[in-house]
Design a protein around this motif. Structure first.
Motif, PDB file in Angstrom:
ATOM      1  N   ASP A 521     -41.554 -10.004  -6.451  1.00 46.25           N
ATOM      2  CA  ASP A 521     -41.108 -11.337  -6.890  1.00 46.25           C
ATOM      3  C   ASP A 521     -42.303 -12.282  -6.803  1.00 46.25           C
ATOM      4  OD1 ASP A 521     -38.651 -12.987  -7.634  1.00 46.25           O
ATOM      5  OD2 ASP A 521     -39.524 -14.172  -6.004  1.00 46.25           O
ATOM      6  N   ARG A 582     -42.397 -16.113 -14.256  1.00 42.40           N
ATOM      7  CA  ARG A 582     -41.760 -15.414 -13.139  1.00 42.40           C
ATOM      8  C   ARG A 582     -41.905 -13.916 -13.350  1.00 42.40           C
ATOM      9  NH1 ARG A 582     -37.638 -19.418 -13.595  1.00 42.40           N
ATOM     10  NH2 ARG A 582     -36.590 -18.083 -15.126  1.00 42.40           N
ATOM     11  N   HIS A 584     -40.291 -10.502 -11.560  1.00 44.48           N
ATOM     12  CA  HIS A 584     -39.363 -10.032 -10.535  1.00 44.48           C
ATOM     13  C   HIS A 584     -38.817  -8.664 -10.923  1.00 44.48           C
ATOM     14  CE1 HIS A 584     -35.852 -11.592 -12.952  1.00 44.48           C
ATOM     15  NE2 HIS A 584     -36.778 -12.433 -13.349  1.00 44.48           N
TER      16      HIS A 584
END
Length: 1001
Positions: A521, A582, A584
């Motif tokens: 993450d 992001r 993840h």
């Protein structure tokens, strides 16, 4: 950048020696007349007829520096010693008045721009000495300070101007007109807002804020007369001066040139380089030229004389016009001589015929480059070397697959799928989530064997979409995605979703992270302080590089200069700091989401969400070729180099055959002789030549300066004295070689100088026989890199290109990974040398694999900083480079390679899941070089914090060997390992940061 060797100063003479057999005499540069580091580069000699307590002199120096009153003057006597008793009178650009004690008759020298150099010698800080009062008070009282009284003193006679050498000397175009001369010229041209001065190429304009004496005396207008050979490219200038206010939009037009016989040269043969041309990508462009008040703007004109032109005089005219300014016609009288120019005159750089190279389109095409294969389209599925792209209905990738195997030497039986689901561009508003949908299936069009393109109109909720995309044979996908609001709308987000397969998403570098295992993450935000707009995520045999941009993208400067031309934040993706990325790890995929956050759009407003993707690896590695090419990285004696076992010689600048940085054209005979001598010995020679900075020795430099900041980057000036004394002050000072006084300025990241560079490489390959390039950090993109490869392949068999980089992961370079910065170039180069400031001791195997080795991208390399770590290096086929430093000596390893026959071995790295040799540990790794059925070389290296005993896990069947019939021998290699013997199953001791090379046979 610790490189540049090979020049020596002996008795004040710069010697560039030639240490090769039968390859010519040493190249000797001009002797310096005095110590410039204490006295400066310029002086006037004045003659004193008889000793006197004080003599008076007025020196008509016509200086171009703006504030002579702020710069010291040093007077030395006939004995060369400084005279302490000196008084300064009026100091202006026009002249300087001095009174000094003359203890003896003879010649006195007045040094009028002394400077002090501080800081690093290769990036000097030169400041001009301020005036100091050294005169004795009693002497001053005797002489007095009344300038009128000084004129009654004995007068010293000004003899002549001298410079420390010819190159540093001020030219006639740098002698400023006096205020009286300027006023007289203006009085004769009352009310004219633009004055035009024709000038030949022999006298390039060097001052942009002052008028030269010669122009003031000659006056404006008049004809331009010059001569050239048939087929020559003739250049000349029109100096446009705006003395009475700004002049906007200067335009130049031409008439046909006519011969008395009726023959003519068409107007289309003339061009003005300052008003446009062909850019680095092959696209025509125009430039608006405005002349600020008081400024001189040179307008460089090129005339491409036909080779078939009839000898004689051709007459025509050039018309110069501007807004609100009457057109002015300059007569031209060009004499075409009977002789025929060779290659447009390009063999003599000082003639400035190479200016035509600025608009070259050489190798600007969609032809293939080895080893890439033509793209084939099967509907919406596109096949290229080792990879496949399947397009979704919106034009984005629905699937990307790699056929490369983990060994990186060929193709696997089963391909690797990179996407867990199709990529999506998502628009989110109050009504929900809208995925960009195409209104028709993509129709793929072929531009050439190496490129295809497609366009898809679409819609995403309140936004109209237009997707324009292309794929090239190296695996580069370029998307220009325009989203236009159909009505005023408030949005929660616009984002790109890239769901990567878990099997592919093993490693990651970029976004402020060095190469390592992909994080579970992670979130990143835009920041102009960082040269970061994307990342690479992948495995050794399947990866994806991506970058987020908009229509205003401009390549930033790199290598120490990022903050002087940083990344332009893309308005779409950045969204005033609200955008980011992001990463993840979900159950279904390794998710990459590039979001831009909430915003409002007005009806008709368009945002560009551009995207660049590159599918890795680009090509297979070739260990046998890598191990066969032995590099010597220094200029030296060819017989000694060959005796050491090297067969490829890298020649830096600041060497006898290549003295000047990135301008390798001024010692052609010496270069040709050295390269011919190498070829006669079965060796190859590569030279240092790139685009990032440019030597002050380039004859084209005044022309480039006239182009504003198209080629030379804007900056604060400074640097070595030559730059400060001969340039206009708006530049970035770059590398300086003190041994031969070579100073450079930083180039813009994308400019027509790239076209010049490509033509220059073609010239070097044809005329000098270079076998390739050594690139030391690079300021150009893949467009130019493709052309480099094409030009060299067209002229030389099997050209070699290797790239060195210092680690760019630091604050001054914006924390960009060198591998990511240069990945777009990797398809077209052969070897890496990463490099200075790389940490080979405190970094992980994943870092080595992704940041240093080049293997996941189809390259192999070598080590530099502190000579690398030889044990870890051998896990990746890497050594240090012979000749670089006393410690960089791979000859013992080369001898072991040859004794083993490494060129006949299959390299199977520790990263291969079914590698035949392993250790069962993550901190002690093994790479095998397998000659199946004969013998295997095992490279072991440790990352363990302490001494470790390891037992090798060996698949004997894969090696084609029987454990009952083999022995494990570690041959003695100086500086690497002592001789040792092991038996199958033995515990092998490995020291921390150390390792072994063990032959199993």
């Amino acid at each position: 950048m610790g490189y540049r060797r090979g020049a020596w100063i002996v008795a004040g003479v710069l010697l560039l020696a030639s240490p090769w057999a039968s390859a010519g005499e040493p190249v000797t540069q001009q002797r310096l007349r005095w110590d410039a580091s204490t006295l400066g580069n310029h002086r006037y000699l004045v003659q004193v007829a008889a000793p006197a307590a004080a003599v008076h002199v007025v020196i008509p120096w016509r200086r171009r520096d703006a504030h002579p009153e702020q710069v010291a003057v040093i007077v030395t006597g006939p004995d060369g010693k400084p005279v302490a008793n000196v008084l300064r009178g009026g100091m202006s650009q026009a002249q300087g008045e001095l009174v000094f004690e003359a203890a003896q008759a003879g010649s006195y020298a007045v040094y009028y721009q002394p400077y002090v150099s501080r800081g690093r010698s290769n990036y000097p800080t030169v400041n001009y000495a301020e005036p100091k009062d050294t005169a004795d008070a009693a002497w001053v009282h005797t002489v007095g300070t009344d300038a009128r009284a000084w004129r009654k003193l004995p007068e010293a006679k000004v003899s002549r101007y001298e410079a420390v050498d010819d190159f540093d000397a001020y030219t006639s175009m740098e002698r400023t007109a006096t205020p009286e001369e300027v006023n007289a010229l203006l009085a004769a041209r009352a009310n004219e807002r633009l004055l035009v001065f024709p000038e030949t190429r022999e006298h390039p304009v060097r001052m942009f804020d002052a008028l030269p004496e010669s122009w003031a005396r000659r006056g404006t207008g008049g004809a331009l007369s010059d001569s050239a050979l048939r087929g020559e490219y003739l250049s000349f200038q029109l100096g446009a001066w705006a003395p009475r206010g700004k002049v906007d939009d200067v335009r130049v037009s031409f008439s046909d040139l006519h011969h008395d016989s009726g023959a003519s040269i068409p107007a289309t043969a003339l061009t003005c380089l300052n008003l446009g041309g062909v850019d680095y990508a092959g696209k025509p462009f125009t430039t608006r030229v405005d002349v600020p008040e008081g400024r001189v703007q040179p307008l460089w004109v090129g005339l491409d004389i036909p080779a078939s032109a009839l000898p004689g005089v051709y007459r025509g005219e050039v018309t110069v016009a501007a807004d609100g300014v009457p057109a002015q016609k300059i007569p031209l009288a060009i004499t075409v001589e009977a002789g025929q120019a060779v290659a447009h005159g390009d063999d003599n750089p000082t003639r400035l015929t190479r200016l035509r190279w600025l608009d070259s389109t050489l190798a600007q095409d969609d032809a293939l480059v080895k080893p890439f294969t033509a793209i084939t389209a099967r509907g919406a599925t596109l096949d290229l070397l080792g990879r496949e792209v399947k397009l979704d209905a919106n034009g984005l990738p629905a699937q990307i697959t790699s056929h490369f195997n983990e060994r990186m030497t060929g193709f696997a039986a089963r391909p690797t799928a990179m996407l867990a689901a199709p990529m999506r561009l998502v628009v989110e508003d109050a009504s929900g989530t809208h995925v960009l949908k195409g209104s028709r299936a993509p129709s793929v069009q072929t531009d050439g064997p190496a490129k295809v393109h497609w366009q898809v109109p679409g819609v995403a909720g309140p936004l109209q979409g237009d997707v324009q995309a292309s794929l090239e044979a190296d695996g580069t996908l370029v998307y220009s995605i325009a989203l236009t609001a159909k009505h005023a709308v408030t949005l929660r987000d616009i984002r790109l979703e890239m769901p990567l397969s878990h099997g592919m998403a093993q490693y990651q570098l970029g976004l402020g992270r060095t190469g390592d295992h992909a994080p579970a993450d992670f979130q990143w935000k835009w920041n102009v302080q960082n040269n970061q707009d994307g990342a690479w995520i992948g495995a050794v045999n399947a990866g994806l590089e991506f970058h987020l941009r908009d229509e205003h993208y401009l390549r930033p400067l790199n290598t120490n200069f990022y903050h002087q031309q940083p990344l332009r934040m893309p308005v779409s993706w950045d969204n005033a700091g609200q955008g980011g990325i992001r990463l993840h790890n979900d159950r279904e995929a390794y998710a990459v989401e590039a979001f831009s956050g909430p915003r409002t759009m007005q009806v008709g407003e368009t945002l560009h969400y551009d995207l660049v993707l590159r599918i890795t690896p680009f090509k297979t590695i070739k260990p046998s070729a890598h191990f066969a090419e032995r590099f010597f990285h220094k200029y030296g004696d060819l017989d000694a180099i060959k005796a050491d076992g090297a067969n490829v010689v890298n020649i830096h600048h600041a060497t006898p055959i290549n003295p000047w940085i990135n301008y390798p054209f001024l010692e052609p005979a010496a270069m040709r002789a050295y390269i011919d001598a190498a070829h006669g010995r079965g060796m190859r020679v590569k030279i240092y030549d790139t685009v990032r900075e440019l030597s002050d020795r380039s004859p084209e430099l005044p022309v480039l300066e006239s182009l504003g900041h198209e080629v030379i980057s804007a900056g604060k000036g400074g640097g070595f004295s030559w730059l400060q004394e001969h340039l206009d002050g708006d530049y970035i000072a770059a590398w300086h070689v003190p041994e031969n006084r070579d100073a450079a300025v930083i180039n813009a990241g994308q400019s027509r100088w790239h076209n010049f560079y490509i033509e220059g490489l073609d010239w070097l390959a044809r005329n000098e026989g270079i076998d390739g390039l050594y690139l030391d950090d690079v300021a150009y993109d893949r467009t130019t890199m493709k052309r480099v490869r094409k030009v060299l392949e067209a002229r030389r068999p099997h050209p070699l290109i290797d790239l060195h980089s210092a680690s760019q992961y630091n604050p001054r370079d914006g924390y960009i990974n060198s591998a990511l910065l240069y990945m777009e170039l990797f398809p077209y180069i052969d070897r890496l040398w990463f490099g200075e400031e790389f940490d080979y001791e405190k970094t992980s195997p994943a870092y080595w694999l992704t940041e240093i080795s080049g293997i996941p991208y189809g390259l192999m390399g070598e080590m530099l900083q502190n000579d690398g770590n030889p044990w870890r290096g051998m896990l990746f086929g890497m050594t240090n480079r012979l000749g670089w430093s006393p410690g960089s000596d791979p000859r013992g390893l080369w001898k072991l390679w040859d004794g083993f026959g490494i060129e006949q071995a299959a390299m199977i790295g520790w990263w291969v899941h079914d590698a035949p040799v392993s250790t069962g540990r993550d901190d002690v790794l093994a790479t095998s070089y397998v000659r199946r059925g004969s013998k295997t070389l095992i490279a072991l290296a440790s990352w363990a914090p302490a001494r470790t005993d390891v037992k090798l896990v060996i698949d004997w069947q894969a090696l084609g060997l029987s454990p009952r019939k083999v022995r494990l021998v570690a041959p003695a290699v100086a500086g690497f390992q002592p001789q040792a013997m092991f038996k199958p199953g033995d515990a092998i001791p490995v020291e921390p940061g150390n390792g072994w090379l063990i032959v199993v046979e």
